[in-house]
Design a protein around this motif. Structure first.
Motif, PDB file in Angstrom:
ATOM      1  N   GLN A 132       0.999  -1.660   0.533  1.00 13.23           N
ATOM      2  CA  GLN A 132      -0.025   0.196   0.085  1.00 13.23           C
ATOM      3  C   GLN A 132       1.069   1.274  -0.117  1.00 13.23           C
ATOM      4  O   GLN A 132       0.138   1.978  -0.776  1.00 13.23           O
ATOM      5  N   LEU A 133       1.964   1.708   0.640  1.00 13.59           N
ATOM      6  CA  LEU A 133       3.067   2.116   0.230  1.00 13.59           C
ATOM      7  C   LEU A 133       3.600   2.640  -0.385  1.00 13.59           C
ATOM      8  O   LEU A 133       3.859   3.760  -0.859  1.00 13.59           O
ATOM      9  N   ILE A 136       1.977   1.587  -3.240  1.00 18.27           N
ATOM     10  CA  ILE A 136       1.156   2.028  -4.516  1.00 18.27           C
ATOM     11  C   ILE A 136       1.182   3.695  -4.381  1.00 18.27           C
ATOM     12  O   ILE A 136       1.458   4.730  -4.764  1.00 18.27           O
ATOM     13  N   ARG A 137       0.774   3.950  -2.582  1.00 19.66           N
ATOM     14  CA  ARG A 137       0.708   5.605  -2.738  1.00 19.66           C
ATOM     15  C   ARG A 137       1.175   6.309  -2.873  1.00 19.66           C
ATOM     16  O   ARG A 137       1.738   7.082  -3.196  1.00 19.66           O
ATOM     17  N   ASP A 138       3.163   5.722  -2.874  1.00 22.96           N
ATOM     18  CA  ASP A 138       3.972   6.282  -2.614  1.00 22.96           C
ATOM     19  C   ASP A 138       4.236   6.880  -4.694  1.00 22.96           C
ATOM     20  O   ASP A 138       5.084   7.524  -5.061  1.00 22.96           O
ATOM     21  N   SER A 139       4.266   5.632  -5.228  1.00 21.79           N
ATOM     22  CA  SER A 139       3.653   5.610  -6.622  1.00 21.79           C
ATOM     23  C   SER A 139       2.861   6.482  -7.312  1.00 21.79           C
ATOM     24  O   SER A 139       3.502   7.280  -8.097  1.00 21.79           O
ATOM     25  N   LEU A 140       1.319   6.310  -6.840  1.00 26.95           N
ATOM     26  CA  LEU A 140       0.446   8.042  -7.386  1.00 26.95           C
ATOM     27  C   LEU A 140       1.216   9.221  -6.960  1.00 26.95           C
ATOM     28  O   LEU A 140       0.720  10.017  -7.239  1.00 26.95           O
ATOM     29  N   ARG A 141       1.399   9.193  -5.796  1.00 27.50           N
ATOM     30  CA  ARG A 141       2.150  10.659  -5.352  1.00 27.50           C
ATOM     31  C   ARG A 141       3.310  11.032  -6.112  1.00 27.50           C
ATOM     32  O   ARG A 141       2.918  12.452  -6.521  1.00 27.50           O
ATOM     33  N   MET A 142       3.828   9.987  -6.464  1.00 30.53           N
ATOM     34  CA  MET A 142       5.242  10.996  -7.868  1.00 30.53           C
ATOM     35  C   MET A 142       4.349  11.044  -9.286  1.00 30.53           C
ATOM     36  O   MET A 142       4.965  12.119  -9.113  1.00 30.53           O
ATOM     37  N   TYR A 143       3.831   9.821  -9.447  1.00 33.66           N
ATOM     38  CA  TYR A 143       2.913  10.525 -11.159  1.00 33.66           C
ATOM     39  C   TYR A 143       1.815  11.679 -10.852  1.00 33.66           C
ATOM     40  O   TYR A 143       1.907  12.272 -11.539  1.00 33.66           O
ATOM     41  N   ASN A 144       1.302  12.094  -9.823  1.00 31.10           N
ATOM     42  CA  ASN A 144       0.163  13.133 -10.051  1.00 31.10           C
ATOM     43  C   ASN A 144       1.003  14.646  -9.620  1.00 31.10           C
ATOM     44  O   ASN A 144       1.818  15.690 -10.498  1.00 31.10           O
ATOM     45  N   SER A 145       2.458  13.932  -9.057  1.00 30.97           N
ATOM     46  CA  SER A 145       3.504  15.463  -9.538  1.00 30.97           C
ATOM     47  C   SER A 145       3.558  15.648 -10.051  1.00 30.97           C
ATOM     48  O   SER A 145       4.246  16.976 -10.600  1.00 30.97           O
ATOM     49  N   LEU A 146       4.239  14.827 -10.978  1.00 27.03           N
ATOM     50  CA  LEU A 146       4.865  14.478 -12.663  1.00 27.03           C
ATOM     51  C   LEU A 146       3.943  15.642 -13.040  1.00 27.03           C
ATOM     52  O   LEU A 146       3.535  16.631 -14.152  1.00 27.03           O
TER      53      LEU A 146
END
Length: 93
Positions: free
Chosen positions: A26-27, A29-39
């Motif tokens: 879960q962590l 996935i959350r970090d991947s989504l956070r990086m994608y959203n930031s990008l």
């Protein structure tokens, strides 16, 4: 993660190992989504100038591509450097 922490995880009951694994997933996935959203946010704000057209203009598209490539290369380099530092810290123990 050092060797003593890995040994501690091995001593956990199987149900706890599964819960820990699910939490780690879960962590990640959350970090991947956070990086994608930031990008997406950064490149959109830097590259998209107007909303006059339905699709990106050629210069906007080029800018977004370059921005994304730069962001991903930077993220990969930071990850590699972190792994190097983490590995160096582990060998000092």
């Amino acid at each position: 993660m050092d060797k003593s922490m890995l040994a501690d995880l091995d001593s956990l009951p199987e149900a706890d190992k599964q819960r820990m694994s699910a939490m780690i997933d879960q962590l990640q996935i959350r970090d991947s989504l956070r990086m994608y959203n930031s990008l997406v946010e950064r490149c959109f704000n830097d590259c998209v100038d107007t909303f006059k057209h339905k699709s990106l203009q050629k210069q906007e598209e080029t800018c977004v591509r370059r921005c994304a490539e730069k962001f991903l290369k930077h993220s990969m380099r930071v990850g590699m450097r972190f792994a190097e530092l983490n590995q160096g810290a582990a060998t000092q123990d």
